[in-house]
Write an enzyme that holds these catalytic residues in place. Structure first.
Site, short mmCIF file in Angstrom:
data_model
loop_
_atom_site.label_atom_id
_atom_site.label_comp_id
_atom_site.label_asym_id
_atom_site.label_seq_id
_atom_site.Cartn_x
_atom_site.Cartn_y
_atom_site.Cartn_z
N TYR A 288 -9.44 31.18 20.58
CA TYR A 288 -10.20 31.81 20.32
C TYR A 288 -11.55 30.99 20.56
CZ TYR A 288 -12.81 34.06 16.23
OH TYR A 288 -13.57 35.40 15.42
N TYR A 332 -17.71 39.45 22.33
CA TYR A 332 -17.13 38.55 20.85
C TYR A 332 -16.64 40.69 20.12
CZ TYR A 332 -16.55 36.23 16.82
OH TYR A 332 -16.04 35.30 15.97
#
Length: 383
Positions: A288, A332
């Site tokens: 992440y 994203y």
């Protein structure tokens, strides 16, 4: 600790295009990504009996998506409130539902108009902890991660150049990814010349604001083997937490707060135990990357190097990480596009960015700085 190891699989993945202005609703984005994932698996809407998502008031829940798609009956659903920290728990809980026999085909999705509609990270809302941040103007994720990154620099001598190498390397991966929003290569000098957002984080340390959606289909291992694509087995899944940046990140009984330690350090042993694997078995990692620093600290906390040596590990090359370009360069979509990239790598269908011989992948959620928790998956090729 076997849990439901290798009893379930990801059978399909689907995307919408990533953009800065989708021109459609988040419901439309969700429906398009779900249909693409089902088509990838060789399934139809009629095969779906469960839906799962996470959101922060910026998307559509399963009980809106199901009738819009025409799902005949929903036997199980998950509508998890939460940001990137819970992104992988959505797929983990879907796998648990399938293993328990309460669902047969779960589509997990994330849809967001994070650029054109609900700007991700904008200083707003009435979360319980805002009262402690507001007097200091301490609202946005770049500010929050900057604090942790600075703590790491102070403790271990981590440098701007080391963070920059993450951004440069991920952009090089994105150059091979036709979905990526940013494909033009960047140099370390260009990274260092990018403007400050919240010191020590520059513009090129930060993920992209993106409109888009991504979905994955979870079903049983046996059923996945009869479908269109090679199955990717869910070998390990873990989620949980306790402390955040605001409540004592890295703290534990008898230990002082340490901003350089994330919830991933506590999660990793459970994850690896369930998967029957360790960091030495991981061929590719999709970590992440809301910011470059989150990649560096997870390399430490998931055991690829010892605490404090993340910067040196990045300089040495190390493990292939964020092979699609990540949130920094692909787009994203709040977690699920990392899982989808791991699936492509383990299927051997990632094209020019393929990691040779990839058999085991780690995919992770936000490591727990903002929300007091994290989640992660270990995936294995079922070819």
């Amino acid at each position: 600790m076997r849990g439901f190891r290798d009893r379930t699989a990801i059978a399909g993945v689907g995307y919408t295009p990533f953009s800065r202005d989708s021109g459609v609703s988040t419901l439309t984005l969700a429906a398009r990504a779900i249909r693409a994932a089902l088509d990838d698996a060789g399934l139809t809407v009629a095969d779906v009996d469960a839906l799962a998502t996470h959101r922060v008031g910026d998307s559509v829940p399963p009980w809106v998506v199901a009738p819009a798609l025409g799902v005949p009956a929903v036997t199980w659903y998950l509508d998890q409130f939460g940001g990137g920290s819970v992104s992988h728990s959505v797929v983990a809980q879907a796998a648990m539902a399938v293993a328990a026999g309460v669902a047969r085909t779960v589509v997990c999705y994330r849809a967001v108009n994070a650029r054109s509609e609900t700007r991700m990270g904008r200083a707003q809302g009435a979360a319980f902890d805002v009262q402690y941040q507001a007097p200091y103007g301490y609202f946005a994720p770049p500010q929050q991660f900057a604090m942790a990154a600075r703590a790491h620099m102070n403790a271990y001598g981590t440098t701007h150049e080391q963070l920059g190498r993450i951004a440069v390397r991920q952009r090089a991966h994105a150059a091979k990814n036709e979905r990526a929003l940013k494909r033009e290569p960047i140099t370390l000098d260009e990274y260092l010349a990018s403007r400050w957002i919240a010191e020590p984080l520059r513009l090129l340390d930060c993920c992209l604001e993106t409109d888009g959606a991504c979905a994955v289909v979870v079903t049983s291992r046996e059923r996945a083997r009869d479908l269109r694509r090679p199955p990717v087995l869910i070998s390990g899944a873990a989620w949980g937490g306790g402390d955040s940046l605001f409540s004592g990140a890295g703290s534990a009984p008898g230990r002082a707060t340490d901003l350089t330690v994330t919830e991933a350090a506590r999660l990793a042993p459970r994850l690896y135990a369930m998967a029957g694997a360790g960091p030495e078995d991981i061929d590719v990692a999709e970590l992440y990357d809301c910011f470059t620093y989150s990649v560096l600290v997870q390399l430490e906390d998931y055991g690829f190097c010892v605490k404090g040596e993340g910067g040196a590990y990045v300089e040495s090359g190390g493990l292939p990480v964020n092979t699609h370009g990540g949130f920094l360069s692909e787009g994203y979509v709040h977690g699920i596009n990392h899982i989808a990239e791991a699936v492509a790598q383990l299927r051997g269908t990632a094209g020019d960015r393929q990691v040779p011989g990839a058999e085991v992948a780690l995919s992770t959620a936000q490591p727990g700085y903002v929300l007091a928790g994290t989640s992660a998956l270990v995936l294995r090729s079922g070819r």
